[in-house]
Design a protein around this motif. Structure first.
Motif, PDB file in Angstrom:
ATOM      1  N   LEU A 381      53.882  42.816  35.067  1.00 41.29           N
ATOM      2  CA  LEU A 381      53.768  43.401  36.401  1.00 41.29           C
ATOM      3  C   LEU A 381      52.459  42.990  37.074  1.00 41.29           C
ATOM      4  O   LEU A 381      52.453  42.522  38.227  1.00 41.29           O
ATOM      5  CB  LEU A 381      53.856  44.926  36.306  1.00 41.29           C
ATOM      6  N   PHE A 382      51.359  43.154  36.361  1.00 42.74           N
ATOM      7  CA  PHE A 382      50.071  42.840  36.979  1.00 42.74           C
ATOM      8  C   PHE A 382      49.853  41.337  37.098  1.00 42.74           C
ATOM      9  O   PHE A 382      49.126  40.883  37.983  1.00 42.74           O
ATOM     10  CB  PHE A 382      48.944  43.518  36.202  1.00 42.74           C
ATOM     11  N   GLY A 383      50.488  40.561  36.237  1.00 45.67           N
ATOM     12  CA  GLY A 383      50.450  39.115  36.417  1.00 45.67           C
ATOM     13  C   GLY A 383      51.140  38.713  37.709  1.00 45.67           C
ATOM     14  O   GLY A 383      50.664  37.857  38.457  1.00 45.67           O
ATOM     15  N   THR A 384      52.276  39.363  37.991  1.00 47.40           N
ATOM     16  CA  THR A 384      53.005  39.094  39.229  1.00 47.40           C
ATOM     17  C   THR A 384      52.185  39.483  40.454  1.00 47.40           C
ATOM     18  O   THR A 384      52.080  38.727  41.433  1.00 47.40           O
ATOM     19  CB  THR A 384      54.338  39.872  39.232  1.00 47.40           C
ATOM     20  N   LEU A 385      51.586  40.672  40.412  1.00 43.37           N
ATOM     21  CA  LEU A 385      50.780  41.140  41.541  1.00 43.37           C
ATOM     22  C   LEU A 385      49.564  40.248  41.764  1.00 43.37           C
ATOM     23  O   LEU A 385      49.192  39.958  42.917  1.00 43.37           O
ATOM     24  CB  LEU A 385      50.337  42.585  41.298  1.00 43.37           C
ATOM     25  N   ALA A 386      48.954  39.789  40.676  1.00 44.08           N
ATOM     26  CA  ALA A 386      47.806  38.895  40.811  1.00 44.08           C
ATOM     27  C   ALA A 386      48.227  37.562  41.418  1.00 44.08           C
ATOM     28  O   ALA A 386      47.470  36.936  42.167  1.00 44.08           O
ATOM     29  CB  ALA A 386      47.144  38.666  39.447  1.00 44.08           C
ATOM     30  N   GLY A 387      49.444  37.104  41.089  1.00 39.38           N
ATOM     31  CA  GLY A 387      49.941  35.879  41.683  1.00 39.38           C
ATOM     32  C   GLY A 387      50.138  36.012  43.185  1.00 39.38           C
ATOM     33  O   GLY A 387      49.955  35.059  43.942  1.00 39.38           O
ATOM     34  N   LYS A 388      50.489  37.221  43.650  1.00 40.72           N
ATOM     35  CA  LYS A 388      50.706  37.437  45.077  1.00 40.72           C
ATOM     36  C   LYS A 388      49.413  37.657  45.839  1.00 40.72           C
ATOM     37  O   LYS A 388      49.230  37.159  46.950  1.00 40.72           O
ATOM     38  CB  LYS A 388      51.626  38.649  45.280  1.00 40.72           C
ATOM     39  N   TYR A 389      48.504  38.406  45.240  1.00 40.55           N
ATOM     40  CA  TYR A 389      47.315  38.845  45.975  1.00 40.55           C
ATOM     41  C   TYR A 389      46.013  38.224  45.486  1.00 40.55           C
ATOM     42  O   TYR A 389      44.953  38.500  46.046  1.00 40.55           O
ATOM     43  CB  TYR A 389      47.204  40.373  45.902  1.00 40.55           C
ATOM     44  N   GLY A 390      46.077  37.387  44.457  1.00 46.68           N
ATOM     45  CA  GLY A 390      44.867  36.793  43.918  1.00 46.68           C
ATOM     46  C   GLY A 390      44.282  37.634  42.796  1.00 46.68           C
ATOM     47  O   GLY A 390      44.538  38.844  42.710  1.00 46.68           O
ATOM     48  N   PRO A 391      43.467  37.039  41.920  1.00 44.68           N
ATOM     49  CA  PRO A 391      43.009  37.740  40.718  1.00 44.68           C
ATOM     50  C   PRO A 391      41.797  38.648  40.922  1.00 44.68           C
ATOM     51  O   PRO A 391      41.518  39.486  40.076  1.00 44.68           O
ATOM     52  CB  PRO A 391      42.647  36.592  39.777  1.00 44.68           C
ATOM     53  N   ARG A 392      41.067  38.503  42.016  1.00 41.21           N
ATOM     54  CA  ARG A 392      39.767  39.169  42.143  1.00 41.21           C
ATOM     55  C   ARG A 392      39.851  40.685  42.014  1.00 41.21           C
ATOM     56  O   ARG A 392      39.096  41.308  41.245  1.00 41.21           O
ATOM     57  CB  ARG A 392      39.140  38.787  43.484  1.00 41.21           C
ATOM     58  N   LEU A 393      40.742  41.311  42.778  1.00 43.40           N
ATOM     59  CA  LEU A 393      40.850  42.767  42.751  1.00 43.40           C
ATOM     60  C   LEU A 393      41.196  43.274  41.358  1.00 43.40           C
ATOM     61  O   LEU A 393      40.625  44.254  40.870  1.00 43.40           O
ATOM     62  CB  LEU A 393      41.909  43.222  43.758  1.00 43.40           C
ATOM     63  N   PHE A 394      42.125  42.619  40.693  1.00 41.68           N
ATOM     64  CA  PHE A 394      42.585  43.064  39.377  1.00 41.68           C
ATOM     65  C   PHE A 394      41.516  42.856  38.308  1.00 41.68           C
ATOM     66  O   PHE A 394      41.366  43.668  37.395  1.00 41.68           O
ATOM     67  CB  PHE A 394      43.881  42.335  39.021  1.00 41.68           C
ATOM     68  N   MET A 395      40.775  41.750  38.421  1.00 37.23           N
ATOM     69  CA  MET A 395      39.679  41.503  37.473  1.00 37.23           C
ATOM     70  C   MET A 395      38.512  42.461  37.688  1.00 37.23           C
ATOM     71  O   MET A 395      37.651  42.596  36.818  1.00 37.23           O
ATOM     72  CB  MET A 395      39.186  40.057  37.612  1.00 37.23           C
ATOM     73  N   THR A 396      38.480  43.127  38.838  1.00 39.72           N
ATOM     74  CA  THR A 396      37.454  44.138  39.099  1.00 39.72           C
ATOM     75  C   THR A 396      37.915  45.517  38.650  1.00 39.72           C
ATOM     76  O   THR A 396      37.204  46.228  37.939  1.00 39.72           O
ATOM     77  CB  THR A 396      37.119  44.173  40.600  1.00 39.72           C
ATOM     78  N   VAL A 397      39.105  45.897  39.062  1.00 41.99           N
ATOM     79  CA  VAL A 397      39.619  47.238  38.755  1.00 41.99           C
ATOM     80  C   VAL A 397      39.919  47.386  37.265  1.00 41.99           C
ATOM     81  O   VAL A 397      39.587  48.409  36.643  1.00 41.99           O
ATOM     82  CB  VAL A 397      40.878  47.528  39.590  1.00 41.99           C
ATOM     83  N   GLY A 398      40.539  46.365  36.657  1.00 41.20           N
ATOM     84  CA  GLY A 398      40.945  46.459  35.261  1.00 41.20           C
ATOM     85  C   GLY A 398      39.812  46.789  34.306  1.00 41.20           C
ATOM     86  O   GLY A 398      39.921  47.732  33.503  1.00 41.20           O
ATOM     87  N   PRO A 399      38.692  46.051  34.333  1.00 42.23           N
ATOM     88  CA  PRO A 399      37.589  46.387  33.434  1.00 42.23           C
ATOM     89  C   PRO A 399      37.019  47.793  33.665  1.00 42.23           C
ATOM     90  O   PRO A 399      36.582  48.444  32.707  1.00 42.23           O
ATOM     91  CB  PRO A 399      36.542  45.310  33.760  1.00 42.23           C
ATOM     92  N   PHE A 400      37.029  48.264  34.908  1.00 42.01           N
ATOM     93  CA  PHE A 400      36.540  49.623  35.152  1.00 42.01           C
ATOM     94  C   PHE A 400      37.481  50.665  34.567  1.00 42.01           C
ATOM     95  O   PHE A 400      37.039  51.696  34.049  1.00 42.01           O
ATOM     96  CB  PHE A 400      36.338  49.842  36.657  1.00 42.01           C
ATOM     97  N   VAL A 401      38.787  50.399  34.635  1.00 44.62           N
ATOM     98  CA  VAL A 401      39.748  51.322  34.016  1.00 44.62           C
ATOM     99  C   VAL A 401      39.581  51.311  32.495  1.00 44.62           C
ATOM    100  O   VAL A 401      39.530  52.367  31.853  1.00 44.62           O
ATOM    101  CB  VAL A 401      41.185  50.933  34.407  1.00 44.62           C
ATOM    102  N   ALA A 402      39.483  50.112  31.899  1.00 42.85           N
ATOM    103  CA  ALA A 402      39.313  50.018  30.443  1.00 42.85           C
ATOM    104  C   ALA A 402      37.989  50.640  30.011  1.00 42.85           C
ATOM    105  O   ALA A 402      37.928  51.353  28.993  1.00 42.85           O
ATOM    106  CB  ALA A 402      39.380  48.549  30.007  1.00 42.85           C
ATOM    107  N   GLY A 403      36.911  50.380  30.761  1.00 43.20           N
ATOM    108  CA  GLY A 403      35.619  50.977  30.432  1.00 43.20           C
ATOM    109  C   GLY A 403      35.665  52.490  30.490  1.00 43.20           C
ATOM    110  O   GLY A 403      35.063  53.182  29.653  1.00 43.20           O
ATOM    111  N   SER A 404      36.406  53.035  31.460  1.00 46.54           N
ATOM    112  CA  SER A 404      36.558  54.489  31.540  1.00 46.54           C
ATOM    113  C   SER A 404      37.306  55.025  30.322  1.00 46.54           C
ATOM    114  O   SER A 404      37.018  56.125  29.836  1.00 46.54           O
ATOM    115  CB  SER A 404      37.304  54.858  32.824  1.00 46.54           C
ATOM    116  N   GLY A 405      38.265  54.237  29.834  1.00 44.87           N
ATOM    117  CA  GLY A 405      38.967  54.645  28.620  1.00 44.87           C
ATOM    118  C   GLY A 405      38.040  54.729  27.423  1.00 44.87           C
ATOM    119  O   GLY A 405      38.117  55.673  26.620  1.00 44.87           O
TER     120      GLY A 405
END
Length: 528
Positions: A381-405
């Motif tokens: 799912l997120f691979g598809t979204l990154a293909g549509k909107y570019g990787p920058r947002l996901f590479m920013t949000v993802g590490p913050f979500v994982a770090g919060s975990g």
């Protein structure tokens, strides 16, 4: 392990793969295998700016109806078994570390060396493994790797002392560096068209099984019998693979022009080994001891010499020119933070649950599985979204979500309740990594020409492994000589900070570039 480019993840309980190959490499720069999968999925995809694939011609009907021969099926089984043991060994070891130190002594330092010895040789030599395969032949290199992996697995299982075990693990890492690149090359050399995409998909699926089964199987073996079976179990699939490999012919003659960067490989081993030795052993000897500062100095000098040599070598194992590409350089820098956090976090997580939390090895292995499940569910799912909107947002949000975990895991103080203290944090870590990994692959490999995808993938893989290697070596500096609640909590804060750093670097540095027509591939190492 990416199904199209062969990029593998660090040895963690939740090996992740770029499941959405067509979208994830984006920017109109698709690999040959991505193209194959795209043709299967969509007969007429439309190229768009910002990360989607260009128009692709339809496959011939003969290719769509081609069947896999018995010889190809045998080759696929060989490739799956060869890489399976390497992935299994990487995911199975963490849950066995407390039992190893109880029997052999050595405490935290031995536990670090058991993991880092393997990662050291693997990370330093994986870049040169592809050249060895091209020079000496894929089947020959794979056979040598299998035999060496089997022998070193037996050596690990019979290890009478901690030092013996660490040396065996170093040699096992050398063997692992030969297995995965050669097994994937064997598939690409014997399959074409749609069957090739399907074969690599099957191969990737089984590596995922190794990532899930490893911690659970390791825990069961440790609790029921002995940690030594964690290594002995490798011999069974290796023996079967060697029997099958006898009936596999070399797919092509070794490349005449291939060269092995021996000097680069030696400098890489010394340049990584010296600092890692110093970081692990400083807890025993102190930074002022010659036992610590001499290896550190030699290692730093060797690493500087490695960079100097790679910039001038006629056939470098790591073409530095690729780092002149912005997204490639920034993506690898983000990889350092993200995968350093990943390796350190799960290394200490498995130890803490057993040594402080009172979990059995089996339960400690089960504890990491929710993260794997999250990534299997959401990576596409997120691979598809990154293909549509570019990787920058996901590479920013993802590490913050994982770090919060990882910060949520700070609540896991004795008595540890899995459902209350562990599960929420682990699920959040898995979600964050699902958001991050495919876009990260897209940013790194989508920024360079498809003709450079192989070496680009290898470099990113090596960067990830070396980041984990150094992070685990710093464990003693962070937690002290023994793991306790306070040391664990300090480490989780460091892990979260590393994740956040990866997200910040991505936000500041990654750019979404408008797709452009393909041009002739430049020489390896040239900026694109």
């Amino acid at each position: 392990m990416c199904i199209c480019c062969g990029r593998s993840t660090p040895s963690t309980p939740f090996g992740v793969r770029c499941l959405n190959a067509r979208q994830a490499h984006g920017r109109g720069k698709v690999h040959e295998l991505c193209t194959i999968r795209a043709r299967i999925a969509e007969p007429a995809p439309v190229g768009r700016a910002g990360g989607l694939t260009p128009d692709l011609p339809a496959l011939p009907r003969s290719e769509l109806t081609s069947r896999v021969t018995s010889s190809q099926r045998r080759i696929l089984i060989v490739a799956i078994l060869s890489s399976f043991v390497a992935f299994l060994d990487g995911s199975i070891i963490n849950v066995a570390l407390p039992a190893i130190s109880r029997e052999l002594g050595g405490g935290l330092a031995l536990q670090q060396w058991v993991v880092d010895g393997y990662l050291l040789s693997l990370g330093a030599l994986i870049l040169v493994a592809g050249s060895l395969s091209d020079t000496f032949g894929r089947v020959r290199v794979l056979r040598v790797g299998l035999i060496l992996f089997g022998l070193t697995s037996l050596a690990c299982g019979f290890a009478p002392t901690g030092v013996f075990l660490v040396v065996a693990r170093l040699l096992q890492g050398v063997a692992a560096a030969l297995l995965v690149p050669s097994s994937l090359a064997l598939i690409t050399a014997n399959f074409t068209g749609v069957p090739q995409g399907k074969a690599i998909g099957i191969w990737t699926g089984w590596t995922g099984v190794a990532g899930i089964a490893g911690p659970l199987l390791g825990g069961l073996l440790v609790d029921s019998y002995s940690w030594r079976l964690v290594f002995f179990i490798n011999v069974i699939p290796i023996a079967l693979t060697l029997v099958l490999l006898r009936r596999v012919a070399e797919p092509s003659r070794p490349a005449d022009g291939a060269r092995v960067d021996v000097i680069g490989a030696v400098l890489a081993v010394v340049g990584l080994g010296g600092p890692v030795f110093a970081l692990i052993e400083q807890g025993r000897f102190g930074w002022g001891s010659p036992v610590v500062f001499l290896p550190l100095t030699i290692g730093l000098v060797a690493f500087a010499a490695f960079i100097w040599w790679e910039a001038r070598a006629p056939h470098p194992m790591m073409p530095l020119g690729l780092f002149r590409v912005r997204n490639f350089a920034v993506g690898n820098l983000a990889t350092v933070g993200i995968y350093a956090a990943l390796n350190l976090g799960f290394f200490l997580f498995a130890l803490y649950l057993q040594e402080v939390g009172g979990f059995s090895a089996t339960l400690a292995g089960l504890a990491g599985i929710p993260a794997t499940v999250m990534m299997l569910l959401f990576a596409t799912l997120f691979g598809t979204l990154a293909g549509k909107y570019g990787p920058r947002l996901f590479m920013t949000v993802g590490p913050f979500v994982a770090g919060s975990g990882f910060l949520l895991l700070l609540t896991a103080v004795p008595p540890v309740d899995f459902w209350l203290h562990v599960l929420p944090g682990i699920v959040l870590v898995g979600l964050g990594l699902s958001i991050t990994v495919a876009p990260l692959t897209s940013a790194v490999l989508g920024s360079i020409h498809p003709g450079q995808a192989g070496i680009g993938s290898a470099i990113n893989n090596a960067v990830a492994r070396v980041a984990g290697l150094v992070a685990i070596a710093m464990t003693g500096t962070i937690v002290g000589s023994a793991l306790d609640v306070a040391g664990y909590q300090r480490a989780m804060v460091v892990v979260a900070a590393l994740m956040f750093a990866g997200g910040i670097i991505s936000w500041l540095g990654i750019r979404t570039v408008v797709a452009r027509p393909d041009v002739a591939a430049p020489a390896l190492g040239e900026a694109v």
